[in-house]
Motif scaffolding. Structure first.
Motif, short mmCIF file in Angstrom:
data_model
loop_
_atom_site.label_atom_id
_atom_site.label_comp_id
_atom_site.label_asym_id
_atom_site.label_seq_id
_atom_site.Cartn_x
_atom_site.Cartn_y
_atom_site.Cartn_z
N GLY A 147 87.58 96.80 -0.79
CA GLY A 147 88.36 95.77 -1.03
C GLY A 147 87.43 94.41 -0.60
O GLY A 147 87.93 93.49 -0.89
N HIS A 148 86.05 94.59 -1.01
CA HIS A 148 85.20 93.40 -0.76
C HIS A 148 84.89 92.78 -2.03
O HIS A 148 84.14 91.77 -1.93
CB HIS A 148 83.98 93.75 -0.05
CG HIS A 148 84.13 94.42 1.33
ND1 HIS A 148 84.87 93.55 2.22
CD2 HIS A 148 83.82 95.63 1.90
CE1 HIS A 148 84.75 94.59 3.30
NE2 HIS A 148 84.31 95.72 3.33
N VAL A 149 85.40 93.36 -3.33
CA VAL A 149 84.92 92.69 -4.58
C VAL A 149 86.40 92.33 -5.01
O VAL A 149 87.09 93.22 -5.16
CB VAL A 149 84.38 93.93 -5.39
CG1 VAL A 149 83.92 93.33 -6.79
CG2 VAL A 149 83.04 94.19 -4.70
N ARG A 150 86.47 91.09 -5.60
CA ARG A 150 87.54 90.83 -6.26
C ARG A 150 87.37 90.11 -8.00
O ARG A 150 85.99 89.46 -7.96
CB ARG A 150 88.30 89.64 -5.47
CG ARG A 150 88.75 89.89 -4.21
CD ARG A 150 89.74 88.77 -3.62
NE ARG A 150 90.30 89.54 -2.55
CZ ARG A 150 91.52 89.85 -2.55
NH1 ARG A 150 92.40 89.95 -3.75
NH2 ARG A 150 92.32 90.33 -1.36
N VAL A 151 88.21 90.54 -8.69
CA VAL A 151 87.68 90.23 -10.06
C VAL A 151 88.82 88.98 -10.46
O VAL A 151 90.06 89.51 -10.48
CB VAL A 151 87.58 91.07 -11.15
CG1 VAL A 151 87.45 90.47 -12.33
CG2 VAL A 151 86.37 91.99 -10.66
N ALA A 188 85.88 101.19 -11.22
CA ALA A 188 86.01 101.59 -12.66
C ALA A 188 86.45 100.33 -13.39
O ALA A 188 86.47 100.51 -14.87
CB ALA A 188 86.67 102.95 -12.96
N GLN A 189 86.95 99.30 -12.90
CA GLN A 189 87.57 98.23 -13.48
C GLN A 189 86.41 97.73 -14.37
O GLN A 189 85.18 97.39 -14.37
CB GLN A 189 88.11 97.09 -12.78
CG GLN A 189 88.54 96.12 -13.32
CD GLN A 189 89.29 95.10 -12.44
OE1 GLN A 189 89.60 95.35 -11.27
NE2 GLN A 189 89.46 93.67 -12.73
N THR A 190 86.94 97.38 -15.79
CA THR A 190 85.92 96.69 -16.74
C THR A 190 85.88 95.14 -16.71
O THR A 190 86.71 94.50 -16.21
CB THR A 190 86.48 97.06 -18.12
OG1 THR A 190 87.55 96.65 -18.35
CG2 THR A 190 86.19 98.57 -18.34
N ASP A 228 84.69 86.34 -16.63
CA ASP A 228 85.49 86.83 -15.46
C ASP A 228 84.86 86.28 -14.00
O ASP A 228 83.44 86.02 -14.10
CB ASP A 228 85.68 88.41 -15.53
CG ASP A 228 86.37 88.84 -16.33
OD1 ASP A 228 87.29 88.24 -16.60
OD2 ASP A 228 86.25 90.12 -16.68
N GLU A 229 85.38 85.93 -13.36
CA GLU A 229 84.99 85.51 -11.93
C GLU A 229 84.85 86.63 -10.95
O GLU A 229 85.92 87.25 -10.89
CB GLU A 229 85.78 84.32 -11.24
CG GLU A 229 85.46 83.90 -9.84
CD GLU A 229 86.22 83.11 -9.21
OE1 GLU A 229 85.65 81.77 -9.07
OE2 GLU A 229 87.34 83.29 -8.77
N VAL A 230 83.57 86.99 -10.23
CA VAL A 230 83.60 88.14 -9.42
C VAL A 230 83.20 87.44 -8.13
O VAL A 230 82.30 86.56 -8.16
CB VAL A 230 82.45 89.11 -9.92
CG1 VAL A 230 82.28 90.08 -9.06
CG2 VAL A 230 82.91 89.46 -11.31
N ARG A 231 83.93 87.72 -7.15
CA ARG A 231 83.77 87.54 -5.60
C ARG A 231 83.50 88.68 -4.83
O ARG A 231 84.27 89.60 -4.68
CB ARG A 231 85.00 86.90 -4.92
CG ARG A 231 85.22 85.76 -5.75
CD ARG A 231 86.78 84.86 -4.98
NE ARG A 231 87.01 83.54 -5.48
CZ ARG A 231 86.64 82.71 -4.89
NH1 ARG A 231 86.17 82.60 -3.65
NH2 ARG A 231 86.92 81.44 -5.48
N VAL A 275 80.27 83.97 -4.96
CA VAL A 275 81.15 83.88 -6.25
C VAL A 275 80.32 83.72 -7.34
O VAL A 275 79.58 82.46 -7.31
CB VAL A 275 81.88 82.52 -5.88
CG1 VAL A 275 83.00 82.33 -7.23
CG2 VAL A 275 82.70 82.56 -4.74
N VAL A 276 80.46 84.43 -8.34
CA VAL A 276 79.73 84.39 -9.66
C VAL A 276 80.68 84.48 -11.07
O VAL A 276 81.80 85.29 -10.79
CB VAL A 276 78.42 85.60 -9.83
CG1 VAL A 276 77.43 85.32 -8.58
CG2 VAL A 276 79.30 86.93 -9.67
N VAL A 277 80.04 84.05 -12.09
CA VAL A 277 81.08 83.90 -13.22
C VAL A 277 80.34 84.82 -14.05
O VAL A 277 78.80 84.70 -14.33
CB VAL A 277 81.23 82.65 -13.61
CG1 VAL A 277 81.81 82.60 -15.24
CG2 VAL A 277 82.14 81.87 -12.76
N VAL A 278 80.65 85.79 -14.77
CA VAL A 278 79.83 86.67 -15.81
C VAL A 278 79.59 86.06 -16.92
O VAL A 278 80.50 85.36 -17.79
CB VAL A 278 80.76 88.09 -16.06
CG1 VAL A 278 80.11 88.90 -17.01
CG2 VAL A 278 81.34 88.60 -15.09
#
Length: 124
Positions: free
Chosen positions: A33-37, A45-47, A52-55, A64-67
């Motif tokens: 649970g350390h990754v949030r999209v 396996a989430q695409t 997308d914002e990835v935390r 906090v990064v944006v793809v």
């Protein structure tokens, strides 16, 4: 660099842009649970898609990064920097990070005095 128009797994992307040392660590972070999209907990396996914002939470600090680009293969740091937009807040200075209590190897069980010192460091 292998740019992909299709889909990329979140654990593979985190590993490819060097937010995790290994893909298995990236998958473990997702499972824990350390990754949030986009604000939602992400399974490994989430695409992902561009925008997308990835935390990613690591050691009391959140990246906090944006793809920008989807990649599957691990690339060099300069190429990886082009694949994301880093919106992370600055890391706290080392002086403000809580000190870590370390015991010498083979020192045995902590004494009552040691436990009190530990509780003092933890603020109890």
């Amino acid at each position: 660099m292998a740019e992909d128009e299709g889909s990329v797994r979140v654990d593979a992307w985190i590993w490819s842009v060097r937010l995790a040392k290994t893909r298995s660590l990236a998958a473990a972070a997702c499972k824990a649970g350390h990754v949030r999209v986009n604000g939602e907990r992400a399974k490994p396996a989430q695409t992902l898609k561009p925008g997308d914002e990835v935390r990613v939470r690591e050691e009391g600090y959140e990246r906090v990064v944006v793809v920008r680009k989807l990649i599957r293969k691990r690339v060099g740091a300069s190429v990886a920097a082009e694949c994301l937009i880093d919106n992370s807040p600055p890391r706290p200075p080392r002086e403000l990070v809580a000190p870590v209590f370390e015991r010498d190897r083979g020192a045995g069980r902590p004494t009552k005095r040691d436990r009190r010192e530990l509780d003092g460091l933890r603020g109890r």
